[in-house]
Design a protein around this motif. Structure first.
Motif, mmCIF file in Angstrom:
data_model
loop_
_atom_site.group_PDB
_atom_site.id
_atom_site.type_symbol
_atom_site.label_atom_id
_atom_site.label_comp_id
_atom_site.label_asym_id
_atom_site.label_seq_id
_atom_site.Cartn_x
_atom_site.Cartn_y
_atom_site.Cartn_z
ATOM 1 N N ARG A 64 91.670 -136.946 26.648
ATOM 2 C CA ARG A 64 91.250 -136.639 25.286
ATOM 3 C C ARG A 64 90.807 -135.193 25.133
ATOM 4 O O ARG A 64 90.635 -134.465 26.103
ATOM 5 N N LYS A 65 90.588 -134.796 23.876
ATOM 6 C CA LYS A 65 90.017 -133.511 23.530
ATOM 7 C C LYS A 65 88.615 -133.756 22.971
ATOM 8 O O LYS A 65 88.435 -134.582 22.067
ATOM 9 N N THR A 66 87.613 -133.063 23.495
ATOM 10 C CA THR A 66 86.236 -133.234 23.038
ATOM 11 C C THR A 66 85.594 -131.877 22.780
ATOM 12 O O THR A 66 86.098 -130.832 23.202
ATOM 13 N N THR A 67 84.450 -131.917 22.096
ATOM 14 C CA THR A 67 83.623 -130.724 21.931
ATOM 15 C C THR A 67 82.172 -131.116 22.152
ATOM 16 O O THR A 67 81.737 -132.198 21.738
ATOM 17 N N LEU A 68 81.419 -130.263 22.826
ATOM 18 C CA LEU A 68 80.014 -130.503 23.155
ATOM 19 C C LEU A 68 79.144 -129.618 22.272
ATOM 20 O O LEU A 68 79.460 -128.455 22.044
ATOM 21 N N PHE A 69 78.023 -130.188 21.769
ATOM 22 C CA PHE A 69 77.163 -129.407 20.896
ATOM 23 C C PHE A 69 75.708 -129.854 21.055
ATOM 24 O O PHE A 69 75.439 -131.002 21.432
ATOM 25 N N PRO A 70 74.726 -128.964 20.793
ATOM 26 C CA PRO A 70 73.309 -129.333 20.857
ATOM 27 C C PRO A 70 73.015 -130.406 19.815
ATOM 28 O O PRO A 70 73.528 -130.358 18.698
ATOM 29 N N CYS A 71 72.203 -131.377 20.157
ATOM 30 C CA CYS A 71 71.928 -132.476 19.231
ATOM 31 C C CYS A 71 70.563 -133.073 19.538
ATOM 32 O O CYS A 71 70.458 -134.167 20.082
ATOM 33 N N ALA A 72 69.504 -132.372 19.178
ATOM 34 C CA ALA A 72 68.148 -132.797 19.532
ATOM 35 C C ALA A 72 67.692 -134.030 18.779
ATOM 36 O O ALA A 72 66.770 -134.718 19.210
ATOM 37 N N ASN A 73 68.346 -134.370 17.653
ATOM 38 C CA ASN A 73 67.866 -135.473 16.828
ATOM 39 C C ASN A 73 68.528 -136.805 17.149
ATOM 40 O O ASN A 73 68.170 -137.828 16.594
ATOM 41 N N ILE A 74 69.517 -136.799 18.035
ATOM 42 C CA ILE A 74 70.192 -138.043 18.394
ATOM 43 C C ILE A 74 69.890 -138.374 19.846
ATOM 44 O O ILE A 74 70.150 -137.581 20.730
ATOM 45 N N TYR A 75 69.323 -139.544 20.079
ATOM 46 C CA TYR A 75 69.031 -139.948 21.437
ATOM 47 C C TYR A 75 68.982 -141.463 21.539
ATOM 48 O O TYR A 75 68.892 -142.164 20.540
ATOM 49 N N ASP A 98 59.249 -134.056 22.521
ATOM 50 C CA ASP A 98 59.881 -133.046 21.683
ATOM 51 C C ASP A 98 60.454 -131.914 22.536
ATOM 52 O O ASP A 98 61.514 -131.360 22.238
ATOM 53 N N LYS A 99 59.749 -131.578 23.617
ATOM 54 C CA LYS A 99 60.215 -130.515 24.500
ATOM 55 C C LYS A 99 61.528 -130.912 25.170
ATOM 56 O O LYS A 99 62.465 -130.109 25.275
ATOM 57 N N GLU A 100 61.599 -132.152 25.636
ATOM 58 C CA GLU A 100 62.827 -132.631 26.284
ATOM 59 C C GLU A 100 63.974 -132.735 25.285
ATOM 60 O O GLU A 100 65.124 -132.458 25.617
ATOM 61 N N ALA A 101 63.658 -133.118 24.039
ATOM 62 C CA ALA A 101 64.699 -133.311 23.031
ATOM 63 C C ALA A 101 65.459 -132.022 22.747
ATOM 64 O O ALA A 101 66.636 -132.053 22.362
ATOM 65 N N LYS A 102 64.809 -130.873 22.948
ATOM 66 C CA LYS A 102 65.458 -129.592 22.683
ATOM 67 C C LYS A 102 66.662 -129.359 23.586
ATOM 68 O O LYS A 102 67.527 -128.545 23.276
ATOM 69 N N TYR A 103 66.709 -130.072 24.723
ATOM 70 C CA TYR A 103 67.792 -129.857 25.683
ATOM 71 C C TYR A 103 68.860 -130.937 25.610
ATOM 72 O O TYR A 103 69.795 -130.939 26.410
ATOM 73 N N LEU A 104 68.728 -131.857 24.661
ATOM 74 C CA LEU A 104 69.727 -132.905 24.529
ATOM 75 C C LEU A 104 70.994 -132.365 23.873
ATOM 76 O O LEU A 104 70.961 -131.410 23.105
ATOM 77 N N SER A 105 72.099 -132.980 24.191
ATOM 78 C CA SER A 105 73.366 -132.601 23.578
ATOM 79 C C SER A 105 74.195 -133.856 23.346
ATOM 80 O O SER A 105 73.873 -134.934 23.855
#
Length: 277
Positions: free
Chosen positions: A21-32, A40-47
């Motif tokens: 497949r073709k994918t794209t990765l992006f920062p996503c602090a609000n989805i977990y 909140d500190k850890e959420a900043k590094y989620l993608s």
């Protein structure tokens, strides 16, 4: 965001299937994952990632050519986009919510309703079945019917969504959570809408949360004087998978028969008042 090549395997009935497949990765602090507590500190590094490709086909129904697009991990669950071929979108609009459905959903095509039964393992065939009874028309999208649910309320009791829906000409079903920033931002607008149309509009808010007391306090603080339900976010609940609730808030507007008139997030909310007038 740049596209990346991604390969993975799924296993079913003794067979391994490989997908490229073709994918794209992006920062996503609000989805977990709601089962994992993060600061909140850890959420900043989620993608997160999204597929940038899909399976495409077409079919003629009632002398109309329809485009069928499917996007998912495999053939077991995914988003199916069905639109007349003569309707065009810009490249970034091909997956438009107006034409989105999910496997096992019911859709209106031409002069009838069809059940999306299944997709074969190779994702080369999509099976539809024409239906007649209202009971088979339950689904997630506009034109379908909202199936009755028994929901836990905030007083450790239960209520039937059908009973509430029949009380008013329209009912807005709001999927939200106290942990959801956009949900909290929308509360004043939902309150204003409720106060403006008290005789014609009912509201059912269903909180996906881990602490019922937090929901109760939020409801009292914001004077959300309507029907409230609670679903423990730490447990699997079919209402989210059956209704494909993937973003918060999600609003579903139905009439007194439970027919879905509108579905979407903050942008779709702006259209609700026009339907109520």
């Amino acid at each position: 965001m740049p596209k990346s090549d991604y390969s993975y395997e799924t296993y079913s009935k003794g067979t391994i299937h490989t997908y490229k497949r073709k994918t794209t990765l992006f920062p996503c602090a609000n989805i977990y994952d709601r089962k994992i507590i993060v600061t909140d500190k850890e959420a900043k590094y989620l993608s997160s990632f999204r597929f940038k490709d899909y399976w495409l086909g077409e079919q003629i129904l009632n002398n109309t050519v329809y485009d069928f697009s499917y996007q998912a991990l495999d053939n077991t669950f995914g988003a199916i986009y069905i639109k007349p071929k003569n309707i065009s979108f810009r490249k970034d609009e091909i997956f438009n919510a107006q034409f989105m459905h999910f496997t096992e959903d019911t859709i209106a095509l031409g002069d009838g309703y069809y059940k999306i039964d299944s997709i074969n393992r190779k994702i080369s065939k999509l099976y539809l079945r024409k239906i007649k009874s209202k009971e088979e028309k339950y689904g997630q999208w506009v034109g379908n019917y909202f199936e009755n649910r028994i929901i836990e309320d905030l007083e450790n009791g239960n209520f039937s969504t059908d009973v509430v829906i029949k009380e008013k000409k329209y009912t807005l079903i709001d999927f939200w959570g106290t942990w959801c920033g956009p949900c909290l931002e929308m509360i004043p607008r939902v309150v204003d809408l409720h106060n403006k149309y008290p005789s014609t509009l009912g509201i059912i808010s269903i909180a996906n949360d881990q602490d019922k007391n937090s929901v109760i306090q939020c409801v009292k603080k914001n004077k959300m004087n309507w029907t409230h339900g609670f679903v423990d976010g730490r447990k699997n609940n079919k209402i989210y998978s059956d209704l494909a609730i993937q973003t918060y808030p999600t609003f579903i507007l139905v009439d007194s028969e439970g027919k879905i008139l509108l579905r979407g997030g903050q942008k779709e909310f702006d259209k609700i008042e026009n339907l109520l007038k």
